[in-house]
Design a protein around this motif. Sequence first.
Motif, PDB file in Angstrom:
ATOM      1  N   SER A  58      45.222 -88.573  36.793  1.00 25.89           N
ATOM      2  CA  SER A  58      44.175 -88.520  35.773  1.00 25.89           C
ATOM      3  C   SER A  58      44.397 -87.376  34.786  1.00 25.89           C
ATOM      4  O   SER A  58      43.676 -87.279  33.798  1.00 25.89           O
ATOM      5  N   GLU A  59      45.381 -86.529  35.098  1.00 24.43           N
ATOM      6  CA  GLU A  59      45.668 -85.347  34.297  1.00 24.43           C
ATOM      7  C   GLU A  59      44.471 -84.412  34.190  1.00 24.43           C
ATOM      8  O   GLU A  59      44.308 -83.674  33.228  1.00 24.43           O
ATOM      9  N   LYS A  60      43.612 -84.449  35.220  1.00 24.96           N
ATOM     10  CA  LYS A  60      42.447 -83.573  35.285  1.00 24.96           C
ATOM     11  C   LYS A  60      42.860 -82.123  35.500  1.00 24.96           C
ATOM     12  O   LYS A  60      42.214 -81.216  35.030  1.00 24.96           O
ATOM     13  N   GLY A  61      43.964 -81.934  36.218  1.00 24.15           N
ATOM     14  CA  GLY A  61      44.436 -80.582  36.510  1.00 24.15           C
ATOM     15  C   GLY A  61      43.696 -79.983  37.694  1.00 24.15           C
ATOM     16  O   GLY A  61      42.814 -80.586  38.279  1.00 24.15           O
ATOM     17  N   GLY A  62      44.092 -78.786  38.047  1.00 25.47           N
ATOM     18  CA  GLY A  62      43.506 -78.110  39.192  1.00 25.47           C
ATOM     19  C   GLY A  62      44.389 -78.282  40.412  1.00 25.47           C
ATOM     20  O   GLY A  62      45.477 -78.857  40.337  1.00 25.47           O
ATOM     21  N   LYS A  63      43.931 -77.768  41.529  1.00 19.39           N
ATOM     22  CA  LYS A  63      44.693 -77.808  42.781  1.00 19.39           C
ATOM     23  C   LYS A  63      43.772 -78.113  43.952  1.00 19.39           C
ATOM     24  O   LYS A  63      42.582 -77.810  43.933  1.00 19.39           O
ATOM     25  N   VAL A  64      44.389 -78.688  45.002  1.00 18.59           N
ATOM     26  CA  VAL A  64      43.671 -78.994  46.241  1.00 18.59           C
ATOM     27  C   VAL A  64      44.205 -78.058  47.319  1.00 18.59           C
ATOM     28  O   VAL A  64      45.404 -77.848  47.424  1.00 18.59           O
ATOM     29  N   TYR A  65      43.312 -77.511  48.106  1.00 18.67           N
ATOM     30  CA  TYR A  65      43.669 -76.524  49.129  1.00 18.67           C
ATOM     31  C   TYR A  65      43.131 -76.915  50.499  1.00 18.67           C
ATOM     32  O   TYR A  65      42.113 -77.598  50.611  1.00 18.67           O
ATOM     33  N   VAL A  66      43.805 -76.415  51.529  1.00 21.61           N
ATOM     34  CA  VAL A  66      43.353 -76.547  52.911  1.00 21.61           C
ATOM     35  C   VAL A  66      43.025 -75.148  53.427  1.00 21.61           C
ATOM     36  O   VAL A  66      43.831 -74.227  53.250  1.00 21.61           O
ATOM     37  N   GLU A  67      41.839 -74.996  54.008  1.00 21.80           N
ATOM     38  CA  GLU A  67      41.428 -73.730  54.631  1.00 21.80           C
ATOM     39  C   GLU A  67      41.510 -72.543  53.667  1.00 21.80           C
ATOM     40  O   GLU A  67      41.836 -71.430  54.057  1.00 21.80           O
ATOM     41  N   MET A  68      41.188 -72.759  52.408  1.00 25.85           N
ATOM     42  CA  MET A  68      41.216 -71.693  51.413  1.00 25.85           C
ATOM     43  C   MET A  68      40.016 -70.762  51.615  1.00 25.85           C
ATOM     44  O   MET A  68      38.881 -71.225  51.656  1.00 25.85           O
ATOM     45  N   PRO A  69      40.240 -69.450  51.736  1.00 27.24           N
ATOM     46  CA  PRO A  69      39.102 -68.558  51.931  1.00 27.24           C
ATOM     47  C   PRO A  69      38.253 -68.451  50.669  1.00 27.24           C
ATOM     48  O   PRO A  69      38.774 -68.366  49.555  1.00 27.24           O
ATOM     49  N   CYS A  70      36.938 -68.490  50.869  1.00 28.45           N
ATOM     50  CA  CYS A  70      36.001 -68.348  49.761  1.00 28.45           C
ATOM     51  C   CYS A  70      34.769 -67.596  50.251  1.00 28.45           C
ATOM     52  O   CYS A  70      34.548 -67.449  51.453  1.00 28.45           O
ATOM     53  N   ARG A  71      33.995 -67.146  49.301  1.00 26.75           N
ATOM     54  CA  ARG A  71      32.761 -66.441  49.632  1.00 26.75           C
ATOM     55  C   ARG A  71      31.575 -67.284  49.180  1.00 26.75           C
ATOM     56  O   ARG A  71      31.551 -67.789  48.053  1.00 26.75           O
ATOM     57  N   THR A  85      39.189 -76.201  39.949  1.00 27.53           N
ATOM     58  CA  THR A  85      39.437 -76.627  38.573  1.00 27.53           C
ATOM     59  C   THR A  85      40.504 -75.743  37.937  1.00 27.53           C
ATOM     60  O   THR A  85      40.768 -74.630  38.408  1.00 27.53           O
ATOM     61  N   PRO A  86      41.119 -76.212  36.834  1.00 22.09           N
ATOM     62  CA  PRO A  86      42.091 -75.375  36.124  1.00 22.09           C
ATOM     63  C   PRO A  86      41.498 -74.022  35.696  1.00 22.09           C
ATOM     64  O   PRO A  86      42.168 -73.000  35.744  1.00 22.09           O
ATOM     65  N   GLU A  87      40.230 -74.025  35.308  1.00 22.29           N
ATOM     66  CA  GLU A  87      39.578 -72.790  34.868  1.00 22.29           C
ATOM     67  C   GLU A  87      39.470 -71.782  36.011  1.00 22.29           C
ATOM     68  O   GLU A  87      39.732 -70.587  35.832  1.00 22.29           O
ATOM     69  N   LEU A  88      39.075 -72.247  37.196  1.00 17.43           N
ATOM     70  CA  LEU A  88      38.988 -71.343  38.345  1.00 17.43           C
ATOM     71  C   LEU A  88      40.369 -70.847  38.762  1.00 17.43           C
ATOM     72  O   LEU A  88      40.527 -69.683  39.142  1.00 17.43           O
ATOM     73  N   LEU A  89      41.360 -71.730  38.683  1.00 20.08           N
ATOM     74  CA  LEU A  89      42.730 -71.311  39.010  1.00 20.08           C
ATOM     75  C   LEU A  89      43.201 -70.205  38.074  1.00 20.08           C
ATOM     76  O   LEU A  89      43.785 -69.209  38.511  1.00 20.08           O
ATOM     77  N   GLU A  90      42.962 -70.386  36.797  1.00 17.94           N
ATOM     78  CA  GLU A  90      43.405 -69.390  35.820  1.00 17.94           C
ATOM     79  C   GLU A  90      42.744 -68.038  36.093  1.00 17.94           C
ATOM     80  O   GLU A  90      43.379 -66.994  36.014  1.00 17.94           O
ATOM     81  N   ARG A  91      41.494 -68.087  36.455  1.00 21.26           N
ATOM     82  CA  ARG A  91      40.745 -66.832  36.659  1.00 21.26           C
ATOM     83  C   ARG A  91      41.036 -66.163  37.996  1.00 21.26           C
ATOM     84  O   ARG A  91      41.082 -64.941  38.090  1.00 21.26           O
ATOM     85  N   TYR A  92      41.218 -66.961  39.076  1.00 16.44           N
ATOM     86  CA  TYR A  92      41.271 -66.379  40.425  1.00 16.44           C
ATOM     87  C   TYR A  92      42.564 -66.636  41.197  1.00 16.44           C
ATOM     88  O   TYR A  92      42.651 -66.272  42.366  1.00 16.44           O
ATOM     89  N   ARG A  93      43.558 -67.231  40.612  1.00 15.08           N
ATOM     90  CA  ARG A  93      44.768 -67.626  41.334  1.00 15.08           C
ATOM     91  C   ARG A  93      45.386 -66.511  42.169  1.00 15.08           C
ATOM     92  O   ARG A  93      45.902 -66.758  43.241  1.00 15.08           O
ATOM     93  N   ASN A  94      45.343 -65.287  41.708  1.00 16.13           N
ATOM     94  CA  ASN A  94      45.991 -64.185  42.417  1.00 16.13           C
ATOM     95  C   ASN A  94      45.059 -63.401  43.338  1.00 16.13           C
ATOM     96  O   ASN A  94      45.461 -62.382  43.897  1.00 16.13           O
ATOM     97  N   GLU A  95      43.842 -63.872  43.503  1.00 14.25           N
ATOM     98  CA  GLU A  95      42.895 -63.202  44.399  1.00 14.25           C
ATOM     99  C   GLU A  95      43.119 -63.677  45.839  1.00 14.25           C
ATOM    100  O   GLU A  95      43.469 -64.840  46.057  1.00 14.25           O
ATOM    101  N   PRO A  96      42.882 -62.824  46.820  1.00 14.96           N
ATOM    102  CA  PRO A  96      43.047 -63.259  48.214  1.00 14.96           C
ATOM    103  C   PRO A  96      41.956 -64.229  48.669  1.00 14.96           C
ATOM    104  O   PRO A  96      42.171 -65.032  49.571  1.00 14.96           O
ATOM    105  N   THR A  97      40.782 -64.158  48.021  1.00 15.49           N
ATOM    106  CA  THR A  97      39.632 -64.980  48.390  1.00 15.49           C
ATOM    107  C   THR A  97      38.892 -65.398  47.129  1.00 15.49           C
ATOM    108  O   THR A  97      38.656 -64.560  46.258  1.00 15.49           O
ATOM    109  N   LEU A  98      38.511 -66.659  47.035  1.00 13.20           N
ATOM    110  CA  LEU A  98      37.698 -67.111  45.906  1.00 13.20           C
ATOM    111  C   LEU A  98      36.305 -66.481  46.052  1.00 13.20           C
ATOM    112  O   LEU A  98      35.684 -66.616  47.107  1.00 13.20           O
ATOM    113  N   PRO A  99      35.778 -65.803  45.012  1.00 17.01           N
ATOM    114  CA  PRO A  99      34.497 -65.107  45.151  1.00 17.01           C
ATOM    115  C   PRO A  99      33.269 -66.017  45.030  1.00 17.01           C
ATOM    116  O   PRO A  99      32.159 -65.534  44.831  1.00 17.01           O
TER     117      PRO A  99
END
Length: 178
Positions: A58-71, A85-99
């Motif tokens: 669909s060219e929606k973009g973004g990524k799918v994760y398994v057991e990704m840590p989040c808060r 989403t692509p927007e969240l990836l751009e902002r948080y890709r290098n963080e250890p945990t999604l906030p």
Amino acid sequence: MVMTTETEQFTLDEFMKNPPENMEWVDEKLVEKTGMTLRHSEIQANLVWYWRTYINQSEKGGKVYVEMPCRTQKQGRRPDVSYLTPELLERYRNEPTLPQSPPLVAEIASPTDVAEELFAKAQEYLDSSCQEVWLVFPEGRRILIVTENQTLAFQSGDTVSSQVVLEGFKITLDELLG
């Protein structure tokens, strides 16, 4: 099922900076995620494959994760499967945990899970920026999709469709659960 383990003092901030593998931070302590079966892993893999295929086609973009840590607002979680989403990836890709919670989450019930706890976890995700939660019950061959405004139930023979996040995504429940 989530079981408490004996751990030394560990804060949510510490979880956010360095989330221990296979652990969540719940009610101010580290707990180990347990109870996964081969069936659970199979459904996780199916969800990842079907969601990833859809976002690529669909060219929606973004990524799918398994057991990704989040808060969430009060816990440190690891959803079974999640979509960013692509927007969240751009902002948080290098963080250890999604906030925050991912916009789309799937939790797969293990034979030892308690339904009430899964519903509470779904609400916790929704209260923390998630828009859609899939609760997958392999033994009962059911999927519940929970959003802020509704809960939809699907059973064998039904076509399951994303309600908010992956608009247009559809799959038969039987194909997903095998």
